[in-house]
Each structure stands twice: as structure tokens, then as C-alpha cells.
Scaffold this motif. Structure first.
Motif, mmCIF file in Angstrom:
data_model
loop_
_atom_site.group_PDB
_atom_site.id
_atom_site.type_symbol
_atom_site.label_atom_id
_atom_site.label_comp_id
_atom_site.label_asym_id
_atom_site.label_seq_id
_atom_site.Cartn_x
_atom_site.Cartn_y
_atom_site.Cartn_z
ATOM 1 N N LYS A 1 -35.390 29.669 51.254
ATOM 2 C CA LYS A 1 -35.243 31.100 50.948
ATOM 3 C C LYS A 1 -35.819 31.418 49.572
ATOM 4 O O LYS A 1 -36.635 32.338 49.417
ATOM 5 C CB LYS A 1 -33.752 31.491 51.012
ATOM 6 C CG LYS A 1 -33.073 31.100 52.314
ATOM 7 C CD LYS A 1 -31.602 31.463 52.345
ATOM 8 C CE LYS A 1 -30.740 30.730 51.340
ATOM 9 N NZ LYS A 1 -30.606 29.262 51.599
ATOM 10 N N THR A 2 -35.380 30.654 48.583
ATOM 11 C CA THR A 2 -35.885 30.872 47.226
ATOM 12 C C THR A 2 -37.395 30.659 47.179
ATOM 13 O O THR A 2 -38.135 31.445 46.571
ATOM 14 C CB THR A 2 -35.191 29.902 46.245
ATOM 15 O OG1 THR A 2 -33.799 30.215 46.215
ATOM 16 C CG2 THR A 2 -35.760 30.022 44.840
ATOM 17 N N THR A 3 -37.853 29.609 47.853
ATOM 18 C CA THR A 3 -39.284 29.311 47.852
ATOM 19 C C THR A 3 -40.070 30.456 48.483
ATOM 20 O O THR A 3 -41.178 30.779 48.033
ATOM 21 C CB THR A 3 -39.542 27.990 48.602
ATOM 22 O OG1 THR A 3 -38.707 26.977 48.034
ATOM 23 C CG2 THR A 3 -40.992 27.573 48.472
ATOM 24 N N PRO B 1 -34.329 36.503 39.932
ATOM 25 C CA PRO B 1 -34.250 35.096 40.336
ATOM 26 C C PRO B 1 -32.823 34.620 40.564
ATOM 27 O O PRO B 1 -31.866 35.228 40.097
ATOM 28 C CB PRO B 1 -34.892 34.362 39.159
ATOM 29 C CG PRO B 1 -34.674 35.249 37.994
ATOM 30 C CD PRO B 1 -34.681 36.653 38.514
ATOM 31 N N GLU B 2 -32.729 33.507 41.269
ATOM 32 C CA GLU B 2 -31.431 32.964 41.668
ATOM 33 C C GLU B 2 -30.539 32.666 40.457
ATOM 34 O O GLU B 2 -29.344 32.923 40.480
ATOM 35 C CB GLU B 2 -31.667 31.675 42.466
ATOM 36 C CG GLU B 2 -30.422 31.132 43.121
ATOM 37 C CD GLU B 2 -30.740 30.037 44.142
ATOM 38 O OE1 GLU B 2 -31.912 29.633 44.253
ATOM 39 O OE2 GLU B 2 -29.800 29.601 44.822
ATOM 40 N N ASP B 3 -31.143 32.148 39.372
ATOM 41 C CA ASP B 3 -30.329 31.813 38.195
ATOM 42 C C ASP B 3 -30.270 32.989 37.207
ATOM 43 O O ASP B 3 -29.883 32.815 36.063
ATOM 44 C CB ASP B 3 -30.885 30.572 37.505
ATOM 45 C CG ASP B 3 -32.305 30.799 37.005
ATOM 46 O OD1 ASP B 3 -32.807 31.937 37.142
ATOM 47 O OD2 ASP B 3 -32.908 29.859 36.479
ATOM 48 N N LEU C 1 -34.172 40.040 45.769
ATOM 49 C CA LEU C 1 -32.916 39.649 45.118
ATOM 50 C C LEU C 1 -32.469 38.298 45.663
ATOM 51 O O LEU C 1 -32.171 38.173 46.850
ATOM 52 C CB LEU C 1 -31.825 40.696 45.377
ATOM 53 C CG LEU C 1 -32.169 42.157 45.081
ATOM 54 C CD1 LEU C 1 -30.981 43.069 45.439
ATOM 55 C CD2 LEU C 1 -32.547 42.336 43.612
ATOM 56 N N ASP C 2 -32.408 37.293 44.796
ATOM 57 C CA ASP C 2 -32.064 35.945 45.240
ATOM 58 C C ASP C 2 -30.604 35.637 44.916
ATOM 59 O O ASP C 2 -30.249 35.379 43.771
ATOM 60 C CB ASP C 2 -33.001 34.921 44.569
ATOM 61 C CG ASP C 2 -32.998 33.575 45.293
ATOM 62 O OD1 ASP C 2 -32.101 33.368 46.138
ATOM 63 O OD2 ASP C 2 -33.886 32.752 45.010
ATOM 64 N N GLU C 3 -29.776 35.678 45.928
ATOM 65 C CA GLU C 3 -28.344 35.374 45.827
ATOM 66 C C GLU C 3 -27.665 36.056 44.642
ATOM 67 O O GLU C 3 -27.117 35.382 43.759
ATOM 68 C CB GLU C 3 -28.134 33.859 45.761
ATOM 69 C CG GLU C 3 -28.727 33.162 46.972
ATOM 70 C CD GLU C 3 -28.031 31.855 47.314
ATOM 71 O OE1 GLU C 3 -26.801 31.764 47.098
ATOM 72 O OE2 GLU C 3 -28.706 30.950 47.813
ATOM 73 N N PRO C 4 -27.655 37.389 44.622
ATOM 74 C CA PRO C 4 -27.084 38.083 43.474
ATOM 75 C C PRO C 4 -25.568 37.924 43.332
ATOM 76 O O PRO C 4 -25.037 38.211 42.264
ATOM 77 C CB PRO C 4 -27.457 39.551 43.720
ATOM 78 C CG PRO C 4 -27.697 39.649 45.180
ATOM 79 C CD PRO C 4 -28.245 38.317 45.604
HETATM 80 MG MG LIG Z 1 -32.113 29.306 46.804
#
Ligand SMILES: [Mg+2]
Ligand SMILES: Nc1ncnc2c1ncn2[C@@H]1O[C@H](COP(=O)(O)OP(=O)(O)O)[C@@H](O)[C@H]1O
Lengths: 237, 292
Positions: A47-49, A89-91, A161-164
Motif C-alpha cells: 500500500k505504502t509502496t 506519509p505513513e510516519d 493519505l497513508d494510515e492517518p
Molecule cells: Mg504501509
């Protein structure tokens, strides 16, 4: 083709590599203007990729990624962003050497129509009171709000939006869920990566299920109850 | 009146010399730190670029009759452009490789540049006329105006660069890109251009240092090599990539070196390296580096 028929983002047969390691194996999906789609799947599914590849942050990617009809596969990351993409980003990516104000103002305005500072403070009242603290001194929830707020200023119309809600307290998760609803109502096109099934299914028009770098299923968002068991197996809950 | 058995004349004289050397250390380590912070490249060509500044100033004067004040602007700009070309066509290709390659490539450039100047003009120092002759008698010592000018402009440049990086919008791009350049680029900022300009800025600063040095030290192909070894120690002590650290430790080490010359002349050349080893043992990542 009329404006309404052109997808906001159309990905066809996207392959991507981290060095030698082939991570995305022919992703195909599309998002219509104003639509909210989710990417769901277990950890490591890609997903992130996928989001990073859309942004051109993986140097080695093949296939086609069209934004409002324009091919981006040969563009550099900053050129892709300037087509009106906002990446969270996720982080969260809050910069430690920048204060809250600098973090908020860092992304340049890409297109007209972004939210004004006053609008942002109405949505994120906490940010104003912490304007001069280092960005990373904020709580996890505040950092997430900041990470979203800074891409709303820019006039970007497609948000990634990556895992907000990852790792945040339930009350903050609820707030972010409401915020995503507001953003959808404002007309943003959104690709949301989300493990929280409540949040994922709350506003989504469609869900793309990823496994081992492939889209293995697509679920309509409308009728939640019918698909809940299926969604749950994909998420491994 | 003596201080620890040393005359005040000697002490203040050496401190002033230390301050002048420190001005060069600070300017050069500042440029190195700016480049390293953004690019993770240890710019081994920095000494050669400093030497080129002095050399181009000398060429401008002897060949074209361009005076010092013209060279002060022209030489850094020309050498910065040369640096930007170097970044664009060599260093950029290496940016995804091991950082060792950037170090080796810049070292090779330094050797080539120094070799060419040596071949063309020989190793003996070329004289450069002092543009601000004279000085002022301070009672205990004679202070040449030119040295005063060097200390002043170095302070202005260091403070200006610090303000640019810490207090401006452009500086916030640079600080953010030091942390995570790919994310900064994902916001639509032209990071490749930022890298080229930053390298050019660092190189230009080195060249400006070279022009300032020309009337003090003689202009020779090896002047950069001698300087750069010390400057690397300064950067290590300040913390690789730390702007404030590079400036403060540049001046501090210049003064420390001056003091050693008074109290233990034989040790003057190794003071900075002894301090570097000490600093590495106590603060392995540098005095000013922020804990990540
Ligand atoms: Mg991810
Ligand atoms: N920087 C990286 N280098 C090499 N492999 C990576 C890197 N980041 C992720 N991967 C691999 O790519 C795959 C997909 O990861 P990712 O996209 O982060 O998954 P998700 O976001 O769905 O959890 C995983 O197998 C992961 O191990």
C-alpha cells in the motif's frame, strides 16, 4: 472525453522495485474526481509502496500513472506533485528542525483554491497555539493534523493519505475520521490507506484490496454490512 | 606585566593571528557543513576551490588588471558556476551510490585542479598586493587594516549564512531537505535545483575565502591542501552538517591554535587534531549535532 469521465488518477500495470526487489506487480486502479478510494491489505501488501510510486519516489517504476489524463511515469517527483497531488506519509514526516509554522508553510502553493490559514485554524485550532514549538514536540495526534493541514494549503486536489489514524488514541481517530468526511465533502479526491475498518468504510466509495503487490479484489463502499466479512478477512482481523 | 610568564604583546598578537586563521576555518567549514548536510558528500575539492579563488583573483589582477574588489565578486561567482557544473554532471550521477564515491570523485577533482595549476604556474607562491595597506597602532601591537577587514567580512558572511538558513523560507527548505529530501520534493519543491545551488553556494564561499586569503598567505597550488586538513578537523568537532557548530568551532579552534603557539609552540600544529580526537571520544557525533 468529458471532464467527468476522465479519471483523476488512472494507474495501469504499475510495477515498482526497491533496488533488486520487485515489490509492485502490475497494479491497475483508477480514482474518479471527488471519489474516495481506500487501499487495504495486510502489512507488507504494498500500500505504502503504491502511494510512493504514484509520487515517483521509487526511482524504478514501470507502467502508466496518469493524473487528469497526463502521463507521469517519466516525471520527477516534484513535477508530479505540481500536478496537484498532496502526500501525507505513513510516519507523518514532520521535520524536527522546523517549527510548527515552518512545517505548515513548507509545501509551496501548487494551484489556486487551497485552504487559507484561517480556514485551517478553524479546523485545527491546536496548531495556532503551538506555532513556535519544534514540529516534533507536538503529540502524535497533533503531528498527524499538521501533516494533513500542510497539504490542504497547497491547492492540491488529489490527496494521498497513508494510515492517518495509525497508533493514535480512539478520540483522535474519530476526529480524523470526521475530518476525512469533511475533506470528501469539499470535493477532494482521496486515496486513503487505512487499517481501521471503521474509518476505511465510513466514507469510501470503493476499496482496492492489495496482496503481495497486486490488486486482488475490489469492493464497493456503499453497502458495508454485505461486504464486512470479506473486508475483514483481507485485513486479517 | 606578564601573564603566566608571557608578555601581553605576544599573547594578544597570537590571539589575533588565531582569530584570522579562525575566520578562514569558519568560512570554509561552514561551506563544507552546508554541502554535507544536504548532499551527504564530503567535499574533498573544497581546498582546491579555495585555492582557485586566490588563483583566479591573481589571474584577474595580473592578466586583466581587475583589482581586488572586482575579484572579490567575480572569482567566487566563476568558481561557483564551475562547482554547479561539477554537481550537475558528476556528483548528481553518484547521489544514489555509496557516499564514498562522492568523496573519491571530489578528491580526484581536487588533485586534477591542483595538478593543472602546479603545471601551469609552478609551486612557488605568487605574490598578491595588499589592497588595504597600513594599519593602526593599538599600543600593545600593530593591527593591519587588511586583517581587520578579513575578520569583519568573515563574521558578516558567517552570521548572514546562519540567518539565511535558520530564519528564512529558503532556509526552511534546506533544513527540511537535510532531514528528508525525498519528502520535500514530494511537496513540489525542485530539490535537484536546490542541491545544485547549495553546492554552488558552498563552493563560492570557499572561493571567496581564497580571494580574502590571497593578500595574506601567498597564492600557491598547495595552499588549499594545507588549509583543508585543518578544516576537516573543525567540521568533525563541530558536528558534520551543523551550521552553528562549523562557525563556532572554526573561530574557537583558530584561537586555541593561537594560544598553543604562545604556551607550547612545538604543539601548535597538532592542537586541532588532538582536540578532534578528544571531541570524538566525548561526543562521537560532534559538539553541536542534534540528537536524532
Ligand atoms: Mg504501509
Ligand atoms: N525501503 C524498502 N526497501 C526494500 N523493501 C521494502 C522497502 N519498503 C518496503 N519494502 C517491502 O515492500 C513490500 C511492500 O511494503 P509496503 O508498501 O510498505 O507495505 P504496506 O504499506 O502495505 O504495509 C514489503 O514486502 C516490504 O518489505
Amino acid at each position: 472525453m468529458s471532464e467527468a469521465q476522465t479519471p483523476h488518477l488512472a494507474i495501469t500495470d504499475l510495477n515498482a522495485w526497491y533496488g533488486e526487489s520487485h515489490v509492485l506487480h502490475g497494479i491497475t486502479l483508477d480514482v474518479k474526481p471527488g471519489e474516495l478510494v481506500t487501499l487495504i491489505g495486510r502489512n507488507g501488501a504494498g500500500k505504502t509502496t503504491t502511494l510512493r510510486s504514484i509520487m515517483g519516489m521509487l526511482k524504478n517504476r514501470k507502467g502508466s500513472v496518469r493524473c487528469l489524463g497526463q502521463e507521469t511515469i517519466g516525471l520527477r517527483t516534484y513535477q508530479i506533485a505540481r500536478l496537484g497531488l498532496g502526500f501525507c506519509p505513513e510516519d507523518r514526516g514532520i521535520f524536527a528542525s522546523l517549527d510548527v509554522q515552518e512545517n505548515l508553510m513548507l509545501p509551496p502553493v501548487l494551484k489556486p483554491g487551497g485552504m487559507s490559514e484561517d480556514e485551517l485554524f478553524a479546523i485545527f485550532p491546536n496548531l495556532k497555539t503551538r506555532f513556535n514549538s519544534p514540529g516534533t514536540k507536538l503529540s502524535g495526534g497533533e503531528q498527524q493534523m499538521l501533516a494533513i493541514a500542510r497539504i490542504l494549503r497547497t491547492g492540491a486536489s488529489l490527496l494521498l493519505l497513508d494510515e492517518p489514524t495509525e497508533g493514535l488514541a480512539p478520540v483522535i481517530v474519530k476526529q480524523i475520521g470526521r475530518l476525512i468526511g469533511q475533506l470528501k465533502a469539499r470535493g477532494f479526491t482521496i486515496i486513503l490507506v487505512e487499517q481501521n475498518i471503521q474509518i476505511a468504510s465510513q466514507w469510501a466509495d470503493r476499496h482496492f484490496v492489495l496482496e503481495s503487490g497486486r490488486v486482488v479484489d475490489q469492493v464497493e463502499g456503499g453497502d458495508l454490512t454485505a461486504h464486512m466479512p470479506r473486508l475483514k478477512t483481507y485485513l486479517g482481523v | 606585566m606578564d601573564i603566566f610568564g608571557v608578555s601581553p604583546q605576544l599573547l594578544l598578537g597570537q590571539l589575533l593571528l588565531g582569530l584570522i586563521n579562525g575566520s578562514f576555518y569558519a568560512m570554509l567549514s561552514l561551506g563544507l557543513a552546508v554541502i554535507f548536510g544536504l548532499m551527504n558528500v564530503v567535499n574533498f575539492a573544497h581546498g582546491a576551490q579555495y585555492m582557485l579563488g586566490a588563483f583566479v583573483a591573481w589571474l584577474l589582477l595580473t592578466m586583466f588588471g581587475v583589482p581586488y574588489w572586482g575579484a572579490l565578486v567575480i572569482a567566487p561567482v566563476v568558481i561557483a558556476l564551475f562547482g554547479m557544473a561539477l554537481e550537475r554532471f558528476l556528483l548528481r550521477r553518484l547521489q544514489n551510490e555509496d557516499h564514498l564515491f562522492g568523496l573519491l570523485a571530489t578528491y580526484a577533482v581536487a588533485l586534477i585542479v591542483e595538478g593543472l595549476v602546479l603545471h601551469g604556474y609552478g609551486s612557488s607562491g605568487l605574490p598578491y598586493t595588499n589592497p588595504i595597506p597600513g594599519g593602526v597602532m593599538l599600543g600593545f601591537m600593530f593591527l593591519p587594516y587588511y586583517r581587520l577587514w578579513v575578520v569583519a567580512i568573515s563574521l558578516v558572511l558567517c552570521l548572514g549564512t546562519w540567518l539565511l538558513i535558520e530564519r528564512t523560507k529558503l532556509g526552511s527548505y534546506l533544513r527540511a531537505a537535510n532531514e528528508r529530501s525525498e519528502l520535500v520534493e514530494a511537496f513540489g519543491i525542485n530539490v535537484p535545483k536546490l542541491v545544485t545551488l547549495t553546492y554552488g553556494f558552498g563552493v563560492g564561499l570557499a572561493a571567496l575565502g581564497g580571494v580574502l586569503a590571497a593578500p595574506i598567505y601567498s597564492v600557491s597550488p598547495s595552499m588549499g591542501t594545507n588549509m583543508i586538513v585543518v578544516v576537516f578537523a573543525v567540521v568533525v568537532i563541530g558536528g558534520m552538517g551543523s551550521i552553528a557548530g562549523a562557525i563556532v568551532s572554526g573561530y574557537a579552534l583558530g584561537l586555541a591554535e593561537g594560544l598553543t603557539k604562545v604556551f607550547y609552540p612545538a604543539g601548535a600544529n597538532m592542537t586541532i587534531f588532538a582536540l578532534m580526537i578528544l571531541a570524538l571520544m566525548i561526543w562521537p557525533s560532534g559538539l553541536f549535532s542534534k540528537a536524532q
